[in-house]
Design a protein around this motif. Sequence first.
Motif, short mmCIF file in Angstrom:
data_model
loop_
_atom_site.label_atom_id
_atom_site.label_comp_id
_atom_site.label_asym_id
_atom_site.label_seq_id
_atom_site.Cartn_x
_atom_site.Cartn_y
_atom_site.Cartn_z
N HIS A 60 0.81 -1.23 0.00
CA HIS A 60 0.00 0.00 0.00
C HIS A 60 0.84 1.28 0.00
CE1 HIS A 60 -3.02 -2.98 1.23
NE2 HIS A 60 -3.93 -2.11 0.78
N LEU A 61 2.16 1.14 -0.14
CA LEU A 61 3.01 2.33 -0.16
C LEU A 61 2.69 3.24 -1.34
CD1 LEU A 61 6.48 0.82 0.87
CD2 LEU A 61 4.93 2.19 2.27
N ARG A 62 2.30 2.66 -2.47
CA ARG A 62 1.97 3.47 -3.65
C ARG A 62 0.79 4.40 -3.37
NH1 ARG A 62 0.71 0.11 -8.49
NH2 ARG A 62 2.17 -1.43 -7.65
N PHE A 63 -0.14 3.94 -2.51
CA PHE A 63 -1.31 4.76 -2.20
C PHE A 63 -0.91 5.96 -1.33
CE2 PHE A 63 -3.07 0.47 -2.89
CZ PHE A 63 -3.93 0.76 -3.94
N VAL A 64 0.09 5.77 -0.49
CA VAL A 64 0.58 6.88 0.34
C VAL A 64 1.16 7.97 -0.56
CG1 VAL A 64 2.22 7.57 2.11
CG2 VAL A 64 1.03 5.37 2.31
N VAL A 65 1.93 7.57 -1.55
CA VAL A 65 2.51 8.54 -2.49
C VAL A 65 1.40 9.31 -3.19
CG1 VAL A 65 3.88 8.81 -4.59
CG2 VAL A 65 4.60 7.18 -2.83
N HIS A 66 0.36 8.60 -3.61
CA HIS A 66 -0.76 9.24 -4.30
C HIS A 66 -1.44 10.28 -3.41
CE1 HIS A 66 -4.26 9.71 -6.89
NE2 HIS A 66 -5.03 9.45 -5.85
N ILE A 67 -1.66 9.92 -2.13
CA ILE A 67 -2.32 10.85 -1.20
C ILE A 67 -1.41 12.03 -0.90
CG2 ILE A 67 -3.19 11.09 1.15
CD1 ILE A 67 -4.11 8.16 0.96
N ALA A 68 -0.11 11.77 -0.69
CA ALA A 68 0.83 12.83 -0.35
C ALA A 68 0.92 13.87 -1.46
CB ALA A 68 2.21 12.24 -0.05
N ARG A 69 0.81 13.44 -2.70
CA ARG A 69 0.90 14.38 -3.83
C ARG A 69 -0.24 15.41 -3.80
NH1 ARG A 69 2.71 10.02 -8.49
NH2 ARG A 69 4.97 10.40 -8.32
#
Length: 287
Positions: A60-69
């Motif tokens: 789920h790390l990719r989802f964190v990147v998406h939210i952080a952007r």
Amino acid sequence: MSTSTSLQPLGNLSPGGNLNAYVQAVSGIAVLSQEEEQRLAEDLYYNGNLDAARQLVMAHLRFVVHIARSYNGYGLQMGDLVQEGNVGLMKAVKRFNPEKGVRLVSFAVHWIKAEIHEFILRNWRIVKVATTKAQRKLFFNLRGAKKRLAWLTNDEAKAVAEDLNVEVKHVREMEGRLSSYDATFDAGENDDDDSSYVAPAHYLEDKRYDPAVQLEASNWEETNVNGLESALEQLDERSRTILQRRWLSDSKATLHDLAAEYGISAERVRQLEKNAMNKIKTMMLAA
């Protein structure tokens, strides 16, 4: 599971280092199917399997990147936002209950955003722009509603207030905080004499230790002390004793103590005290 769980498959990559390489690495991690996620979540929930927790976090790390952007634009490093979001993700994995029938990503969004929000509010400004829960909600919603640099018109401010269920004055107050900026207290090294005067250090000096201010305070205190002593001497002995015992003694006497000593009522002692106070006030004002 600790929120400092090591993400070993990424090697030495971290969002605080080479962000592009990190994003590429987490994008290459396979997304879990619903069945795989359910199996890992149950293994963690019922058996405390930390390897299952690690796999859930990694996927789920990719989802964190998406939210952080979506929080780009606060003047903070994207890598820091991703790191804080990762902390929220790990907290979510730790608390995830597979019996609730929801996907982990839906549950984790709250925790990821909460950590990023806290980080932004701690670091966006030296002077905190939002401290209460209501102010924080207004801060993030107003940042999203305000698409241009100009100040909101009265109609726009009213519309934002209605949308967020707050008063217009609170919208204006938060808008002012968002439009302010941090300034260094001292003048910069490269500032010349013509520009350095604007630094707060030049007009917010501490006057507590100014010799003139200290001398004035000392003279004022001495005048008051001398005036009080002179006024006390002009009172009758009983009134003077009552004031000294009630207010100027280390072990202060009560109204009842003095009433018993003088053989009068406590109310009479209070009257004598009040009259003596008024006389002293009058004499000190006239001095």
